[in-house]
Design a protein around this motif. Structure first.
Motif, PDB file in Angstrom:
ATOM      1  N   GLU A  93       3.712  -0.404  -9.956  1.00 55.32           N
ATOM      2  CA  GLU A  93       2.738  -1.363  -9.440  1.00 55.32           C
ATOM      3  C   GLU A  93       3.447  -2.647  -9.053  1.00 55.32           C
ATOM      4  O   GLU A  93       4.321  -3.134  -9.773  1.00 55.32           O
ATOM      5  CB  GLU A  93       1.665  -1.660 -10.477  1.00 55.32           C
ATOM      6  CG  GLU A  93       0.620  -2.661  -9.991  1.00 55.32           C
ATOM      7  CD  GLU A  93      -0.459  -2.909 -11.039  1.00 55.32           C
ATOM      8  OE1 GLU A  93      -0.644  -2.049 -11.924  1.00 55.32           O
ATOM      9  OE2 GLU A  93      -1.101  -3.977 -10.955  1.00 55.32           O
ATOM     10  N   HIS A  94       3.085  -3.203  -7.900  1.00 51.06           N
ATOM     11  CA  HIS A  94       3.687  -4.443  -7.419  1.00 51.06           C
ATOM     12  C   HIS A  94       2.593  -5.464  -7.161  1.00 51.06           C
ATOM     13  O   HIS A  94       1.580  -5.155  -6.532  1.00 51.06           O
ATOM     14  CB  HIS A  94       4.487  -4.202  -6.138  1.00 51.06           C
ATOM     15  CG  HIS A  94       5.643  -3.262  -6.318  1.00 51.06           C
ATOM     16  ND1 HIS A  94       6.837  -3.652  -6.864  1.00 51.06           N
ATOM     17  CD2 HIS A  94       5.762  -1.947  -6.034  1.00 51.06           C
ATOM     18  CE1 HIS A  94       7.660  -2.615  -6.901  1.00 51.06           C
ATOM     19  NE2 HIS A  94       7.029  -1.566  -6.408  1.00 51.06           N
ATOM     20  N   ASP A  95       2.791  -6.665  -7.614  1.00 56.65           N
ATOM     21  CA  ASP A  95       1.805  -7.721  -7.482  1.00 56.65           C
ATOM     22  C   ASP A  95       2.038  -8.500  -6.191  1.00 56.65           C
ATOM     23  O   ASP A  95       2.991  -9.276  -6.080  1.00 56.65           O
ATOM     24  CB  ASP A  95       1.877  -8.666  -8.684  1.00 56.65           C
ATOM     25  CG  ASP A  95       0.809  -9.754  -8.633  1.00 56.65           C
ATOM     26  OD1 ASP A  95      -0.100  -9.639  -7.780  1.00 56.65           O
ATOM     27  OD2 ASP A  95       0.884 -10.707  -9.432  1.00 56.65           O
ATOM     28  N   ILE A  96       1.159  -8.301  -5.221  1.00 57.78           N
ATOM     29  CA  ILE A  96       1.221  -9.088  -3.981  1.00 57.78           C
ATOM     30  C   ILE A  96      -0.130  -9.753  -3.715  1.00 57.78           C
ATOM     31  O   ILE A  96      -0.433 -10.137  -2.590  1.00 57.78           O
ATOM     32  CB  ILE A  96       1.614  -8.217  -2.769  1.00 57.78           C
ATOM     33  CG1 ILE A  96       0.524  -7.182  -2.465  1.00 57.78           C
ATOM     34  CG2 ILE A  96       2.953  -7.549  -2.975  1.00 57.78           C
ATOM     35  CD1 ILE A  96       0.665  -6.550  -1.093  1.00 57.78           C
ATOM     36  N   GLY A  97      -0.953  -9.897  -4.748  1.00 56.81           N
ATOM     37  CA  GLY A  97      -2.323 -10.347  -4.554  1.00 56.81           C
ATOM     38  C   GLY A  97      -3.213  -9.132  -4.298  1.00 56.81           C
ATOM     39  O   GLY A  97      -2.907  -8.025  -4.737  1.00 56.81           O
ATOM     40  N   VAL A  98      -4.294  -9.328  -3.583  1.00 55.88           N
ATOM     41  CA  VAL A  98      -5.208  -8.228  -3.266  1.00 55.88           C
ATOM     42  C   VAL A  98      -4.704  -7.520  -2.010  1.00 55.88           C
ATOM     43  O   VAL A  98      -4.809  -8.037  -0.898  1.00 55.88           O
ATOM     44  CB  VAL A  98      -6.644  -8.731  -3.050  1.00 55.88           C
ATOM     45  CG1 VAL A  98      -7.569  -7.566  -2.689  1.00 55.88           C
ATOM     46  CG2 VAL A  98      -7.150  -9.436  -4.299  1.00 55.88           C
ATOM     47  N   CYS A  99      -4.130  -6.347  -2.201  1.00 54.22           N
ATOM     48  CA  CYS A  99      -3.589  -5.585  -1.075  1.00 54.22           C
ATOM     49  C   CYS A  99      -4.736  -4.938  -0.299  1.00 54.22           C
ATOM     50  O   CYS A  99      -5.645  -4.347  -0.884  1.00 54.22           O
ATOM     51  CB  CYS A  99      -2.628  -4.513  -1.585  1.00 54.22           C
ATOM     52  SG  CYS A  99      -1.812  -3.570  -0.274  1.00 54.22           S
ATOM     53  N   VAL A 100      -4.697  -5.051   1.041  1.00 49.01           N
ATOM     54  CA  VAL A 100      -5.759  -4.465   1.869  1.00 49.01           C
ATOM     55  C   VAL A 100      -5.272  -3.298   2.714  1.00 49.01           C
ATOM     56  O   VAL A 100      -6.070  -2.436   3.095  1.00 49.01           O
ATOM     57  CB  VAL A 100      -6.407  -5.533   2.773  1.00 49.01           C
ATOM     58  CG1 VAL A 100      -7.145  -6.551   1.947  1.00 49.01           C
ATOM     59  CG2 VAL A 100      -5.377  -6.215   3.665  1.00 49.01           C
ATOM     60  N   SER A 101      -3.960  -3.243   3.026  1.00 51.44           N
ATOM     61  CA  SER A 101      -3.462  -2.108   3.812  1.00 51.44           C
ATOM     62  C   SER A 101      -1.948  -2.039   3.713  1.00 51.44           C
ATOM     63  O   SER A 101      -1.279  -3.023   3.371  1.00 51.44           O
ATOM     64  CB  SER A 101      -3.878  -2.214   5.281  1.00 51.44           C
ATOM     65  OG  SER A 101      -3.255  -3.313   5.904  1.00 51.44           O
ATOM     66  N   THR A 102      -1.424  -0.866   4.008  1.00 51.29           N
ATOM     67  CA  THR A 102       0.020  -0.643   3.994  1.00 51.29           C
ATOM     68  C   THR A 102       0.414   0.241   5.167  1.00 51.29           C
ATOM     69  O   THR A 102      -0.422   0.892   5.789  1.00 51.29           O
ATOM     70  CB  THR A 102       0.473   0.062   2.694  1.00 51.29           C
ATOM     71  OG1 THR A 102      -0.110   1.377   2.660  1.00 51.29           O
ATOM     72  CG2 THR A 102       0.062  -0.720   1.470  1.00 51.29           C
ATOM     73  N   SER A 103       1.709   0.284   5.451  1.00 50.52           N
ATOM     74  CA  SER A 103       2.245   1.193   6.451  1.00 50.52           C
ATOM     75  C   SER A 103       3.689   1.503   6.076  1.00 50.52           C
ATOM     76  O   SER A 103       4.378   0.664   5.491  1.00 50.52           O
ATOM     77  CB  SER A 103       2.177   0.576   7.851  1.00 50.52           C
ATOM     78  OG  SER A 103       2.616   1.496   8.836  1.00 50.52           O
ATOM     79  N   CYS A 104       4.127   2.715   6.406  1.00 48.44           N
ATOM     80  CA  CYS A 104       5.490   3.150   6.083  1.00 48.44           C
ATOM     81  C   CYS A 104       6.248   3.513   7.347  1.00 48.44           C
ATOM     82  O   CYS A 104       5.712   4.159   8.258  1.00 48.44           O
ATOM     83  CB  CYS A 104       5.465   4.376   5.171  1.00 48.44           C
ATOM     84  SG  CYS A 104       4.857   4.073   3.512  1.00 48.44           S
ATOM     85  N   GLY A 105       7.518   3.111   7.391  1.00 52.12           N
ATOM     86  CA  GLY A 105       8.440   3.605   8.393  1.00 52.12           C
ATOM     87  C   GLY A 105       9.281   4.722   7.788  1.00 52.12           C
ATOM     88  O   GLY A 105       8.890   5.339   6.792  1.00 52.12           O
ATOM     89  N   TYR A 106      10.427   4.985   8.380  1.00 53.36           N
ATOM     90  CA  TYR A 106      11.287   6.058   7.878  1.00 53.36           C
ATOM     91  C   TYR A 106      11.770   5.735   6.471  1.00 53.36           C
ATOM     92  O   TYR A 106      11.600   6.525   5.544  1.00 53.36           O
ATOM     93  CB  TYR A 106      12.464   6.237   8.832  1.00 53.36           C
ATOM     94  CG  TYR A 106      13.427   7.337   8.442  1.00 53.36           C
ATOM     95  CD1 TYR A 106      12.976   8.589   8.041  1.00 53.36           C
ATOM     96  CD2 TYR A 106      14.804   7.117   8.488  1.00 53.36           C
ATOM     97  CE1 TYR A 106      13.861   9.602   7.694  1.00 53.36           C
ATOM     98  CE2 TYR A 106      15.698   8.118   8.153  1.00 53.36           C
ATOM     99  CZ  TYR A 106      15.225   9.352   7.745  1.00 53.36           C
ATOM    100  OH  TYR A 106      16.101  10.349   7.403  1.00 53.36           O
ATOM    101  N   THR A 107      12.340   4.546   6.286  1.00 49.56           N
ATOM    102  CA  THR A 107      12.831   4.162   4.960  1.00 49.56           C
ATOM    103  C   THR A 107      12.421   2.740   4.596  1.00 49.56           C
ATOM    104  O   THR A 107      13.106   2.069   3.816  1.00 49.56           O
ATOM    105  CB  THR A 107      14.374   4.280   4.897  1.00 49.56           C
ATOM    106  OG1 THR A 107      14.948   3.519   5.959  1.00 49.56           O
ATOM    107  CG2 THR A 107      14.818   5.722   4.994  1.00 49.56           C
ATOM    108  N   HIS A 108      11.341   2.240   5.166  1.00 47.08           N
ATOM    109  CA  HIS A 108      10.858   0.904   4.784  1.00 47.08           C
ATOM    110  C   HIS A 108       9.339   0.923   4.702  1.00 47.08           C
ATOM    111  O   HIS A 108       8.676   1.813   5.240  1.00 47.08           O
ATOM    112  CB  HIS A 108      11.339  -0.171   5.757  1.00 47.08           C
ATOM    113  CG  HIS A 108      10.612  -0.230   7.071  1.00 47.08           C
ATOM    114  ND1 HIS A 108      10.791   0.717   8.071  1.00 47.08           N
ATOM    115  CD2 HIS A 108       9.694  -1.119   7.566  1.00 47.08           C
ATOM    116  CE1 HIS A 108      10.043   0.405   9.111  1.00 47.08           C
ATOM    117  NE2 HIS A 108       9.358  -0.705   8.826  1.00 47.08           N
ATOM    118  N   GLY A 109       8.814  -0.055   3.988  1.00 50.89           N
ATOM    119  CA  GLY A 109       7.375  -0.164   3.832  1.00 50.89           C
ATOM    120  C   GLY A 109       6.918  -1.595   4.028  1.00 50.89           C
ATOM    121  O   GLY A 109       7.660  -2.548   3.772  1.00 50.89           O
ATOM    122  N   ILE A 110       5.688  -1.740   4.486  1.00 49.19           N
ATOM    123  CA  ILE A 110       5.085  -3.048   4.715  1.00 49.19           C
ATOM    124  C   ILE A 110       3.710  -3.048   4.058  1.00 49.19           C
ATOM    125  O   ILE A 110       2.978  -2.052   4.118  1.00 49.19           O
ATOM    126  CB  ILE A 110       4.945  -3.354   6.221  1.00 49.19           C
ATOM    127  CG1 ILE A 110       6.321  -3.408   6.882  1.00 49.19           C
ATOM    128  CG2 ILE A 110       4.194  -4.657   6.450  1.00 49.19           C
ATOM    129  CD1 ILE A 110       7.156  -4.617   6.517  1.00 49.19           C
TER     130      ILE A 110
END
Length: 555
Positions: A58-75
């Motif tokens: 689990e990572h604390d970034i506040g209230v997460c609303v969406s994510t996306s993944c590339g080949y070897t990175h995430g946003i």
């Protein structure tokens, strides 16, 4: 609690997919996947990361609303519009200030320093990241060797401006190109394997008369989900097109299967229908594809719990919900394909589009995009403020008002905002046609059939108005609009009243006030307004009567 996620290979989509050992303590509302693993967003907004071999972090970034993944990175994106990146940064795709990889999410300072840029969507390509701002500006970062960003700047670890007036952006975790939709609904593509730079998808004959609903991109292919232009004759519910090496092929297998998810990996494609069945094919490096229902979705012990599916670069992720939780995040209210929405709230928001625009004094799409980052309870409480002159400013709504730039909601009345709406001529979507009374008074025969042919429109004057106001305040128009097609944007008035009186009457529908000038005859206006109220079946007769009393005292 049982695990929520399955992982399988992309080669055979077999029933041998195994339950992972990954478990969560609350329901999941979104999943994204890449080659390095997957990201989960919980119902309360926690960001979780995992892969097939390790436990979930689990990572604390506040209230997460969406994510996306590339080949070897995430946003990841939180409710404040703050963006966090982690994973590989060899091409500057997570904008960390250097090319080193990160094991934990780090805030992208570019958007912190530029506070006017509120990010509403993030999308990853294979080594790129795209950031869509709430004002329609599109930014990007990462590998640009094949014009994947659509700009000349190739500086690593730098966010670059791409284009204005963008309403959506599409890409994939193993894609060297992306698509963007502008305010005119044109869809442009940039990057490797596209026929040309700035390639306009809407110029292709396959999509000339269709609405494009979704796009997903893979390594050498992309797929397009769109409406059919002849579905009344053929009962086609949607069309799925596949582009392989610049050639489009329609996959007719899905003509009668309503789809809600389309997702491309590197060598495979996975799709989910609205009844939660899962389909796919592999060997995307071939011109032909053989779609079929995936075995895992047929298994009795799982099929009733299938919530979502997504492709990683070389994996498929299946999200199950064993507790029958309902996804209630506001973002899903506006998704084109979802079964887990509060549709009554969605319909309410759309029905009162003009009211929302007048109360916020912003365009509806802009308000909708802001609401997407809040939960249903917050939005429901906020809607009470939209509909009533009550103070619904609370902890649930304060942040919404702040995002909308409304600093004094308790002082703003509906009457104030409706008067503002009345002045917004460019937003009025209907016209009342008033016959010049110097011409043919015989036309006013109380005949309410306004479909007769009358090419002499020069004999008519117009009163622009909002259709929503007419529906809300006039019983006649409420019934009339049941029989008028959506394409109709005008109606002839047969009340027999002057343009002078009717302008005052229709302004009253917004303000509940009768505004006269020195040139108006108070007695004539009062009589005309009383007659117009009866003709148009005014829903606020008692308010009008009080106003008419004031007018009659003038003579």
């Amino acid at each position: 609690m049982k695990p929520v996620c399955f992982i399988t290979d992309e080669i055979n989509f077999s029933s041998s997919a195994k339950e992972s050992d990954l478990k969560t303590t609350e329901p999941i509302k979104q999943i994204s996947g890449g080659s390095f693993g997957f990201q989960l967003v919980t119902e309360s907004g926690k960001l979780l990361r995992g892969n097939s071999t390790s436990s979930i972090e689990e990572h604390d970034i506040g209230v997460c609303v969406s994510t996306s993944c590339g080949y070897t990175h995430g946003i990841a994106l939180n409710s404040k519009g703050e963006v966090f990146g982690y994973g590989s940064n060899g091409y500057g795709q997570i904008v960390s200030g250097n090319t080193s990889s990160l094991t934990k999410p780090k805030k992208i300072e570019f958007f912190t320093e530029n506070k006017n840029l509120f990010v509403q969507k993030v999308v990853c390509g294979v080594h790129q990241t795209y950031f869509l701002i709430d004002n329609g500006d599109l930014y990007g970062a990462g590998l640009n060797s094949s014009n994947e960003l659509g700009v000349k700047d190739t500086t690593k670890s730098k966010v670059v401006f791409i284009k204005k007036n963008i309403t959506d952006v599409y890409s994939g975790n193993y894609s060297h190109f992306y698509f963007r939709k502008d305010t005119e609904n044109n869809i442009f593509g940039n990057g490797q394997n596209l026929p040309s730079q700035n390639y306009n998808l809407k110029e292709q004959k396959e999509f000339a008369n269709k609405q494009i609903m979704d796009i997903s991109t893979g390594y050498r292919t992309y797929i397009v989900l769109c409406t059919s232009d002849n579905n009344e004759q053929s009962n086609v519910v949607n069309e799925l097109w596949r582009n392989f090496e610049k050639k489009f092929t329609r996959i007719k297998y899905f003509d009668h299967i309503p789809l809600r998810v389309i997702s491309e990996g590197c060598w495979h494609t996975i799709l989910q229908s609205k009844d939660r069945k899962v389909y796919g094919w592999d060997q995307n490096y071939n011109e032909n594809c053989s779609p079929k229902e995936i075995e895992i979705s047929k298994r009795e012990e799982y099929k009733d719990y299938m919530l979502d599916v997504v492709s990683g670069s070389f994996q498929c992720y299946f999200l199950f919900n064993y507790e029958n939780y309902i996804v209630t995040d506001v973002k899903n209210l506006f998704a084109k394909h979802t079964e887990f929405s509060d549709f009554s709230l969605l319909n309410e928001i759309k029905t009162f589009k003009s009211i929302i625009e007048c109360r916020t004094r912003k365009k509806f799409d802009q308000v909708k995009d802001i609401l997407e980052s809040f939960n249903i309870d917050q939005v429901k409480e906020w809607l009470k403020w939209c509909h009533k002159s009550e103070n619904h400013q609370s902890e649930l709504t304060n942040e919404i008002f702040e995002k909308l730039g409304i600093t004094n909601p308790h002082e703003r009345t509906i009457q104030d905002d409706l008067l503002w709406l009345y002045s917004q001529e460019d937003t009025k979507d209907f016209r009342i046609l008033i016959k010049d009374q110097d011409d043919d008074d015989d036309d006013y025969d109380d005949n309410e059939n306004n479909d007769e042919d009358d090419s002499e429109e020069d004999n008519y004057e117009e009163i622009p108005i909002h259709k929503t106001i007419l529906i809300a305040r006039s019983g006649l128009f409420r019934e009339m609009f049941k029989n008028i097609t959506e394409k109709s944007n005008s109606v002839k008035d047969f009340s027999g009243k002057s343009i002078e009186s009717l302008e005052i009457f229709f302004q009253f529908l917004y303000t509940d006030k009768i505004e006269l000038t020195a040139d108006n005859d108070p007695q004539l206006i009062a009589d005309d307004l009383a007659d117009a109220a009866e003709y148009y079946q005014l829903t606020t007769h008692s308010i009008l009567e009080k106003e008419l009393e004031k007018v009659r005292k003038m003579f």
